[in-house]
Write an enzyme that holds these catalytic residues in place. Structure first.
Site, PDB file in Angstrom:
ATOM      1  N   ASP A  73      57.197  59.008  57.559  1.00 35.87           N
ATOM      2  CA  ASP A  73      58.356  59.558  56.857  1.00 35.87           C
ATOM      3  C   ASP A  73      58.578  60.990  57.336  1.00 35.87           C
ATOM      4  OD1 ASP A  73      58.487  57.275  55.290  1.00 35.87           O
ATOM      5  OD2 ASP A  73      57.674  58.230  53.494  1.00 35.87           O
ATOM      6  N   ARG A 108      63.751  55.534  61.993  1.00 42.41           N
ATOM      7  CA  ARG A 108      64.529  55.375  60.762  1.00 42.41           C
ATOM      8  C   ARG A 108      65.531  56.525  60.741  1.00 42.41           C
ATOM      9  NH1 ARG A 108      61.102  56.507  55.951  1.00 42.41           N
ATOM     10  NH2 ARG A 108      60.410  54.346  56.039  1.00 42.41           N
TER      11      ARG A 108
END
Ligand code: FDA
Length: 301
Positions: free
Chosen positions: A130, A178
């Site tokens: 992340d 992402r």
């Protein structure tokens, strides 16, 4: 804007966190957190898989101050990979480098990632790092580059609110990324402050990455972006195996199913664990309407 800043302030407030943790995931958090245990997380993933949805689990953890805490966080990740393999669910893993010790000892964090990626490789699985706030961006990309020299089952996330997003993304050509708008409070020196600029750059980086032939995980609840990406893919001959959509657990659940039914890969980010406070506050900051969950939590048992 005031509400957003208020919840972002709370997300970093250790006193409020300690108070909230005593209550457990009430006040709506339980609608967006898949429980506190691995067992609860795996049950949730299994149900989502049955609805045609892929998953990524995140064992929640923030404010790690010691080497022991960072090592424990990595152990949790490894147990999650084992649980995924043992239950046979379709799910990968998302991790935060700060919870693996990035601020404590960079080498320990790297060693933790090596342990996690080695286990993931053994289980034929993928791990996504992340992206956290701007102060960790360079360290994250630097560690990613080091890890990519030995592993091909790792990727990260790029935030379109950052001025440098496109430049970073172009350097990561070929990497499974992402793509997101970005969830932290950043200064005008480094980040767009106007929503239309963030949204415009979001579509821009998605298109650049796809046209580069790279794999994109388009992580958004924004139906306008989702429609635009579907259209762009069709017009440019980009097949459904070059990208996936991602949403957070508990958000726009009908839309999640609809996208999966249309034959697109739809992956759900499933957070679990006891350290749910910061994650939940950032969700309230993004969309104050989510306070509805909190109020429902107050009035339901
Ligand atoms: P945004 O919040 O801009 O909303 C756009 C429009 O979509 C709204 O105006 C509304 O019309 C509609 N909409 C949005 N949410 C809705 C809802 N719940 N119900 C109905 N309509 C809704 N951030 C980060 O910094 N680092 C990271 O690693 C990640 N990882 C990540 C993974 C996944 C799977 C997701 C979905 C998101 C992240 N994020 C993140 C968070 C991300 O950066 C961003 O803050 C949020 O997704 C909010 O932006 P959106 O693009 O979803 O739409």
């Amino acid at each position: 804007m005031i509400t957003r800043n208020f919840f972002l302030f709370l997300s970093n407030n250790k006193f409020m966190k300690s108070k909230a943790m005593k209550w457990g995931p009430k006040f709506g958090a339980k609608h967006v957190i898949a429980g506190e245990t691995m067992k609860e997380a795996m049950e949730t993933v299994q149900k989502l898989n049955e609805d045609g949805l892929l998953c990524t689990v995140d064992h929640l953890g923030e404010f790690v101050y010691t080497k022991e805490e960072a090592t424990q966080a990595a152990d949790h990740c490894i147990r999650a990979l084992e649980a995924i393999a043992n239950t046979g669910v379709n799910c990968n893993l998302s991790v935060k480098l700060t919870s693996l010790g990035l601020d404590v000892d960079r080498n320990l964090c790297r060693d933790n990632m090596v342990r996690i990626l080695t286990k993931a490789k053994e289980c034929n699985n993928f791990v996504r790092i992340d992206m956290e706030d701007y102060s960790h961006l360079d360290a994250t990309l630097d560690l990613l580059n080091e890890l990519m020299q030995s592993f091909d089952n790792v990727g990260t996330a790029i935030q379109s609110y950052l001025h440098r997003a496109e430049a970073d993304l172009r350097r990561l050509k070929g990497v499974n990324l992402r793509l997101i708008k970005g969830a932290y409070k950043e200064s005008p020196e480094v980040a767009f402050q106007k929503q239309e600029e963030v949204d415009g750059n979001y579509l821009n980086i998605i298109k650049v990455h796809l046209l580069n032939g790279s794999y994109a995980a388009v992580a958004t609840h924004d139906h306008r972006v989702i429609e635009e990406v579907k259209k762009f893919a069709k017009e440019n001959g980009i097949t459904k195996d070059q990208f996936e959509f991602q949403m957070l657990y508990g958000f726009r659940t009908e839309l999640q199913k609809e996208i999966a039914e249309q034959g697109y890969k739809m992956r759900i980010y499933v957070p679990f664990g006891e350290d749910w406070y910061g994650f939940y506050m950032r969700r309230l900051a993004e969309r104050p309407q989510n306070i509805r969950f909190a109020l429902q939590g107050l009035f339901s048992k």
